[in-house]
Every structure is written in C-alpha cells, then in structure tokens.
Design a protein around this motif. Structure first.
Motif, short mmCIF file in Angstrom:
data_model
loop_
_atom_site.label_atom_id
_atom_site.label_comp_id
_atom_site.label_asym_id
_atom_site.label_seq_id
_atom_site.Cartn_x
_atom_site.Cartn_y
_atom_site.Cartn_z
N ARG A 58 0.83 -1.21 0.00
CA ARG A 58 0.00 0.00 0.00
C ARG A 58 0.86 1.26 0.00
N ASN A 59 2.13 1.13 0.39
CA ASN A 59 3.02 2.29 0.42
C ASN A 59 3.77 2.49 -0.89
N SER A 60 3.57 1.60 -1.86
CA SER A 60 4.31 1.67 -3.12
C SER A 60 3.40 2.13 -4.25
N ASN A 61 4.00 2.88 -5.17
CA ASN A 61 3.25 3.36 -6.34
C ASN A 61 3.52 2.48 -7.56
N HIS A 62 4.29 1.41 -7.39
CA HIS A 62 4.61 0.53 -8.52
C HIS A 62 3.34 -0.17 -9.01
N PRO A 63 3.15 -0.32 -10.34
CA PRO A 63 1.94 -0.97 -10.87
C PRO A 63 1.68 -2.35 -10.29
N LEU A 64 2.76 -3.16 -10.12
CA LEU A 64 2.57 -4.50 -9.56
C LEU A 64 2.13 -4.43 -8.10
N SER A 65 2.65 -3.46 -7.37
CA SER A 65 2.22 -3.29 -5.98
C SER A 65 0.74 -2.96 -5.91
N ARG A 66 0.30 -2.12 -6.81
CA ARG A 66 -1.12 -1.77 -6.85
C ARG A 66 -1.99 -2.99 -7.16
N ALA A 72 11.74 0.61 2.74
CA ALA A 72 12.68 1.09 1.71
C ALA A 72 12.33 0.41 0.39
N GLU A 73 12.23 1.21 -0.66
CA GLU A 73 11.92 0.68 -1.99
C GLU A 73 13.16 0.82 -2.86
N ILE A 74 13.66 -0.29 -3.37
CA ILE A 74 14.86 -0.30 -4.21
C ILE A 74 14.43 -0.39 -5.66
N PRO A 75 14.61 0.68 -6.45
CA PRO A 75 14.15 0.69 -7.84
C PRO A 75 14.69 -0.49 -8.64
N LYS A 87 9.68 -8.53 11.83
CA LYS A 87 9.99 -9.47 10.75
C LYS A 87 10.33 -8.71 9.48
N GLU A 88 11.39 -9.19 8.81
CA GLU A 88 11.79 -8.57 7.54
C GLU A 88 10.90 -9.09 6.43
N VAL A 89 10.36 -8.16 5.64
CA VAL A 89 9.50 -8.52 4.51
C VAL A 89 10.17 -8.05 3.22
N LEU A 90 10.43 -8.99 2.32
CA LEU A 90 11.00 -8.67 1.02
C LEU A 90 9.98 -9.00 -0.06
N ILE A 91 9.73 -8.06 -0.94
CA ILE A 91 8.78 -8.26 -2.04
C ILE A 91 9.42 -7.72 -3.31
N GLY A 92 9.55 -8.56 -4.33
CA GLY A 92 10.16 -8.06 -5.57
C GLY A 92 10.59 -9.17 -6.50
N SER A 93 11.71 -8.93 -7.21
CA SER A 93 12.19 -9.84 -8.24
C SER A 93 12.79 -11.11 -7.63
N TYR A 94 12.99 -12.11 -8.48
CA TYR A 94 13.55 -13.39 -8.04
C TYR A 94 14.94 -13.19 -7.43
N SER A 95 15.80 -12.45 -8.12
CA SER A 95 17.17 -12.26 -7.64
C SER A 95 17.21 -11.48 -6.33
N PHE A 96 16.27 -10.57 -6.11
CA PHE A 96 16.23 -9.74 -4.90
C PHE A 96 15.67 -10.51 -3.71
#
Length: 798
Positions: free
Chosen positions: A537-545, A564-567, A578-587
C-alpha cells in the motif's frame, strides 16, 4: 453490536480520490493520500482557486511524479527547441498533457496565470490533450514552468519528437476561410440571379448586363482562391500520369467560368456564375466535414515519440546532460532505472535487466552480461548501468522497424473507389462532349455545337459523386469515433471493407496487461497476507497496486517499522520485527535457495520464501465469441513474440492450429505479412507495440489496439481502444455497408447526370436548369448518405 461511530470508513483523497492509507495529511478538514496531493490543495487554496473541486468530484491526479526528470531543460538549446515562438520577452510552448480528463482540468490550466506572474495566457485543447502556454521567459524559465505543471498534477509528456521536429498542425482555418469566401460569393450571386430565373421585366432588362458583370466578379475569388486546391490536385494528377476525380471537377469549373465570361461579355446569355459558386461551396463543405472528423489524433508516430529528449553522457569521469541528437558513436552514457536505451550500445558496467516488451513483444525482462550489445528501445529495470554507443540513434535496430526498405516494398498501393471511377468517368465524359460537338457541327449548327460541348462538361461535373464519399465516410468516422475506433482517414475505411485476412498479435492485443490476475503460488497465512498488503500500500509501482487490489477486503493494515523501496528490485520493510522482502527473483530468493523461477513478484517473510504472485494474462472480454464470428468470413492468423506457453488455450479459440505462430521477431512478422499478400490476400494486422510496427505498415490495414489511445502507439491506419475490442466484428461489417452506400450514391448521381445529359447534348441547357439540377443532386446525395449511414449504425448497435 459495534456502535456506528466505531465503524471505520474507508477514506478517500479529497484531491485525486485514491484510498488514504495514513491519516497524516489533513488540511481544512480534508484528507489527502500523500504530501503531493496535499500540496496541490494548499497551492490552489492560497491562490483562491479551490473552485477547481466544485466542477467534478476528485478531479485531480495523484501527484507522485519526480520533477527531477526534467533536468535536461536546464540546457538552453534543448529548451528552445521545444518552443513554438520566442522573442526578447515572450515565449510560447505547447505541451501534451495526458492527464487532462475533465472540465476541472480545463478550468485550472486556463487559470495558471494566477499561480505564477510569469504566465500570461493559457489555452487547453481537451480533444488533443494539449495546453498552449504563453509566458515571460525572463520571469519564469521553461524548466520552472514544467515543474509547476508537474506540481499540480499535470506533468507534460516531452519526447524526442517534440525537439527534432515540431508536430504538424492542420491549418483548418485556411479551409474555413475558403468556405467563407465561397459562401459569400454564392449567396450574393444567387440573389442577383433571381430576376433571370423568373423572367426579366423592362426595368431589370436595362440592367441585365450590369448584373451579369457583377455576377462574374463574384466568380473571380472562387477561381483565384477557393478553388485553387482542385486545380493543383488536377495538375499533379496529370503529371503523374493518372486520372482522379478532381480532373472532371476542375474541367467543369473551368468550362462554367469560361462560358459565363463569354455569354456575359457578348450579351448572349446570363452565364452560370451562381452555379459555379454553389458548386465550390458544397465541395469545400464536404472537405471540411471530412477533415473535422479525425483531426484530433496523430497517427504519424515514430521512434521519436518513444525516446527521451536527453541522455546523461559520461565524459572524463564527469556526468553531463546532452541532447539525444548530439549523441555520437563511442559516447559513454549512463542509463538509470526505468530509463529508455536510446541507441544500440555495449554494456560496460552494471547489472542490466532489460524490458524489451515494446521491441520483441516478450513481456519478461532479459538479463545482459558485460560486453553484450543492448538494442535501443529497451528499458533498464534495475540499477544504473553504463553503456558505449555503437550506432547512431537514427540507425538503431528500433528505428529500422520504421525505416527498413522492406516495409516500403511491402506496402501495397491502394486506390479509393472515387479514383477507380474517375479512370473511366473522365474519358467517357470527354467522349460524349466531343461526340455532341462533332454531331452539331456535322449538321451545320456550329453555335449549338459549342453550347452542347460546354453543357456536357458542365452537367457532367461529378459534384454529387465527389460529395458522396466524403459525407458517407465522414459519418462512418464519427460513428467509429464514438465507439472507440479512431481511423487515420477515410481511405482506411475503404481498406477495412476490402480485408479478407486478419492477423492478430497476442500480448496487449487479444490479451490485456491492464487486467492481469495475480494468483499466489505458495503459502501465505492471513497475518502474513496483511503484512504484504500493508507494505504494498506504500508503493506506487503498478505491480504493488495489483497486489493490493487482489488482497483488498481480506487484509488489515499493520504498522510498518521500516520501509525502503529499491528501484528495479523490490521493497524491504520491517513489520512486527519481521523482515518482509517483495520483488524480483534475484532480490527476494537469491542464488542460495531453489524455488520456482518464472514471471512474477516474489515474497519473503522472516527469512523464508513464501511464494510468488504469478502474472497470468487475461484474455480480452468476448475474445472467444469474436473469433468465432470472424472465422466465418475471414482467414485468421496469430503472430506472437511470446513463447508458446498459451498455445493449448489459443488452439481451442482459433479455428486453425497451423496459423498460430510464436517466438516471432519483428522481421518474422513483416515477412509473414508480405507472404500472405504475395498469395493475393488483403491483410489487416492487429497489434499494439513497436515489435508490430513493421507489420502494421506493411499490411493493407494496420490497426493498433491500445488501452489508452493517447499513449504511444506505432504508425498505423487506425487505433482501437481495448474496451472496444469486442466490437471489432461489427466495425468490419459496418465498413462494408458504408461502401454499399457509396455505390448506391454513385447510382443516384449517375441518374441525375443522365437526365442532365439529355438536355446538355441538345444544346438547350439553361442557367435555371443548371442552378436547380446541380444543387438538387448535391442535397439528395448528402441526405441519402447521412440517413442511410445512421440507419446502418443502429443496425450494428454502434
């Protein structure tokens, strides 16, 4: 039972209408979703412009655009190349602003002078989504002006095309002036000619010569100004060795004028001045109607509409902004996250993950290694990279999709129905005229021979035929426009009516990226789902939406300790320690763990990979029924740049499995279309991206499907809104009926000509008969085409 006051209602931003996640932004009792929207409200309130919110509910756009992207406007050369006009104090610029969407937008943009004293005047064009701004460049710089527009939510789209060549404006005012002159002359000429129609009395007969000369003077502006386009067109046509419909029109106009001059100056008749003025007036009206129907869309788009204006060049270790036109082979450039690669280049530094979806059609990003060539048109999706240019911008692989000579060779010349008819109409008309001339000379009546010859050319002037096509096709264009199909010109409708083979692209054409479902593959308990929901909800990325939309209603908001959002990679956050990571496979997954690898957004919570939101394409609504309806009348093919993972599904939809083609590069698509044409097929290519540009140009009809018709699309004959895709079969049927209307109009016009020819060949054509017959045929054709077109539109429910 929970008290009513304790029930939490979903709050919406007062400015843009988005859901408010945190209630931190509140002014004057209004809630805002972000600091940007709050700032816009404060700016408008400070300048007493809050009437903006009275015209529409939530009229604004979410203001989250980074103003730093306009850094290149600090370069005076680049800034000046965008201007329409500049003198010592005043400058004028026109911007394309796609966020213009309602009356409030128009109102606010035309009040910009209240936001900054350096702005003197603003005019907004809703159809073109353009705003023309006049400003004092010694008070406000162009960069400041753009930043002001961005600050209030109307960020302009600036591309290379804006700097390399200003967009061509159709000079409709020139045509309107010609119509005004023709209308003035027609009205006055008719008034002066009335006594001649109803019989001259003794008084009028004394002034007949004077009336005739005045009438003749009214034809001079018609010949010298209003009708000049027809003369120019006829001369060009003759030089090219072909006959178009303007030739018999021009011939009729010239003969009308010469015979009027002869009769009036010799006193042998009243001439045909009023008929000449009326003819040009109606012809110009037809041209104006045709032009007004499709003036608001630009179809001559090329790579410059897609490329950035400037790029960051690295010279001796220093970074500086240069115009794209100044980029040379050997230059070292820096490409940041989400920036377009403007020229073919070699990767020198950094991890490149390139999105080539506009070039190849494949939606998955491609990893590149050091030393590998990266083609222009790709978008970097991760960290900044350094490249060395190996080809100029104008010679890149991407630009070759337009400039390839194969595209030009593949284009098939197309003649409209009017031009086909003119090949036979003009010779037959001249034949009848000369037969009449020689016949009356042969029987010894040279005076009658001249009258018959000129009368045939006058009455045979195909004015009704010349009007039938533009009025019919313009009415069709307006129907298409209302239903989300925007044709480049009327010729495109005739092309559509003659199509027998349809070739579809897949991604973005028969499938849509804007309606993707995001099923989760893995295990995600309710508490962890709420964590993912809260982070996205804090991200403006299309996939986040999209993730937020898929979890909406089933999750609760949780407090976030760190975010923190890493482009180009993803999001790292801390929730409940708890650490939450959401993104690409490599990340998210990395190389240490074995997990399903595919297209999607991965989730890792507390050190454990929970799964992936996989992107499964959704077919457009009504695809199966549309293909079934089309298969009875058309040969259907599929060309896709994607892999064949959807082949089994598409085999059940498309009638012939052999016509389904995957892993198609742009050159493959082009050759495929050319092969069909060589086999005698009339081919329509239906695509969406740059990878289809060559095929769209090569096909007999190129149709681009877009979920936003104002965004970028390749050069084509038509643009169809994605929401209108299910109507495509009806569009095709309606185009065929439009051609039937033109054929019937031609038959009616021919009937009038036959009646008129009877009197013309006798040498008895009177000014009264010409004044009645020519306008009557014109009015009949216009009425018939307008009514019949609307009846067919109702039949096809358009």
């Amino acid at each position: 039972m929970t008290p009513l006051k304790d029930i939490q209602k979903e709050q919406h931003c007062f400015h843009c209408g988005d859901v408010v996640v945190k209630a931190n932004y509140e002014v004057d009792g209004h809630d805002f979703c972000c600091l940007g929207c709050k700032s816009v409200y404060q700016v408008l309130n400070q300048h007493k412009l809050t009437h903006y919110y009275k015209y529409n509910t939530h009229p604004g756009i979410s203001v989250r655009k980074d103003k730093s992207q306009y850094f290149y406007l600090e370069d005076e050369g680049i800034a000046n190349s965008l201007l329409d006009y500049k003198d010592d104090h005043i400058a004028v610029v026109t911007f394309y602003v796609p966020t213009i969407h309602c009356s409030s937008c128009i109102w606010l943009l035309e009040k910009l002078h209240k936001l900054h004293r350096g702005i003197t005047n603003t005019r907004a064009d809703f159809l073109r989504k353009e705003v023309r701004i006049t400003f004092c460049h010694d008070i406000i710089k162009l960069k400041q002006l753009v930043e002001l527009l961005t600050e209030i939510g109307y960020a302009p789209i600036i591309t290379l095309k804006d700097t390399s060549s200003k967009r061509k404006k159709k000079d409709s005012n020139r045509l309107v002036r010609k119509i005004a002159v023709a209308g003035f002359c027609f009205g006055n000429s008719m008034m002066i000619s009335f006594p001649e129609y109803f019989g001259l009395g003794t008084f009028e007969r004394n002034y007949a010569q004077l009336f005739g000369v005045v009438n003749l003077l009214f034809t001079l502006p018609i010949m010298l100004y209003s009708g000049q386009d027809y003369f120019v067109s006829s001369i060009k046509s003759i030089r090219q060795g072909r006959l178009n419909l303007d030739i018999p029109l021009t011939l009729g106009i010239i003969v009308l004028f010469l015979r009027s001059v002869w009769e009036i100056l010799t006193g042998s008749g009243a001439g045909f001045s009023d008929t000449l003025c009326g003819l040009l007036f109606f012809l110009l009206i037809g041209r104006w109607v045709q032009q007004k129907t499709y003036h608001h869309l630009s179809f001559e788009r090329d790579y410059r509409s897609y490329f950035p204006v400037a790029v960051t060049k690295i010279d001796a270790g220093e970074e500086k902004t240069v115009a794209l036109s100044a980029l040379q082979v050997g230059d070292r450039i820096l490409i940041r996250n989400n920036e377009i690669i403007p020229a073919d280049a070699i990767l020198l530094k950094g991890a490149a993950c390139i999105d080539f979806s506009f070039v190849t059609g494949e939606s998955n990003p491609v990893d590149k290694i050091l030393g590998e060539i990266i083609y222009a048109g790709g978008k970097q999706t991760e960290q900044a990279i350094e490249l060395e240019v190996v080809k100029p911008v104008s010679q890149s692989y991407l630009t070759s999709l337009w400039n390839d000579q194969k595209n030009k060779k593949g284009q098939v010349s197309f003649q409209s129905f009017s031009n086909k008819i003119s090949r036979y109409f003009t010779p037959i008309l001249l034949l009848i005229a000369f037969i009449s001339l020689f016949f009356w000379f042969y029987i010894g009546e040279p005076g009658r021979a001249w009258s018959a010859f000129t009368a045939v050319l006058i009455i045979g002037c195909p004015c009704a035929l010349a009007l039938s096509s533009p009025f019919t096709l313009s009415a069709v264009l307006s129907v298409f426009d209302r239903n989300g199909l925007f044709m480049k010109d009327t010729l495109a409708i005739e092309k559509m009516a003659g199509i027998d083979t349809l070739v579809f692209d897949k991604t973005g054409t028969i499938s849509t990226l804007h309606q993707e479902e995001l099923p989760f593959k893995g295990s995600l308990p309710a508490t962890e789902a709420s964590m993912v929901f809260s982070v996205c909800r804090n991200s403006n990325h299309p996939l986040s939406r999209k993730i937020v939309q898929s979890l909406q209603g089933t999750c609760e908001m949780l407090p976030i300790s760190s975010y923190a959002e890493i482009p180009g990679k993803g999001i790292r956050a801390i929730i409940k320690n708890k650490e939450v990571l959401i993104g690409s496979y490599s990340f998210v997954v990395g190389t240490d763990e074995q997990f399903y690898k595919g297209p999607g957004t991965y989730v890792r919570i507390g050190g454990h990979v929970r799964g992936v939101f996989s992107m499964e394409q959704k077919w457009r609504d009504g695809l199966e029924s549309l293909i079934k309806a089309l298969s009875s009348s058309y040969e259907l093919h599929l060309l896709s740049g994607d892999v064949d993972r959807d082949s089994s599904v598409l085999s059940s939809i498309f009638p012939q499995r052999d016509y389904l083609n995957f892993n198609q590069l742009p050159a493959d698509k082009l050759h495929y279309i050319s092969g069909l044409q060589q086999n005698g097929k009339k081919v329509a290519m239906i695509g969406d991206g740059l990878n289809d540009a060559g095929a769209l140009k090569c096909a007999d009809l190129g149709l681009a499907v877009s979920d936003d018709v104002n965004n970028f699309s390749p050069a084509c004959d038509a643009i169809m809104s994605g929401t209108s895709f299910s109507k495509f079969c009806r569009f095709l049927g309606f185009s065929k009926k439009a051609m039937h209307i033109i054929y019937w109009s031609f038959a009616i016009s021919l009937l009038y000509n036959i009646v008129g020819m009877y009197f013309a060949t006798q040498g008895n054509l009177s000014p009264l008969l010409a004044a009645i017959l020519m306008p009557l045929s014109t009015i009949t054709i216009i009425s018939f085409t307008s009514l019949t077109t609307r009846l067919y539109a109702r039949k096809y429910t358009l």
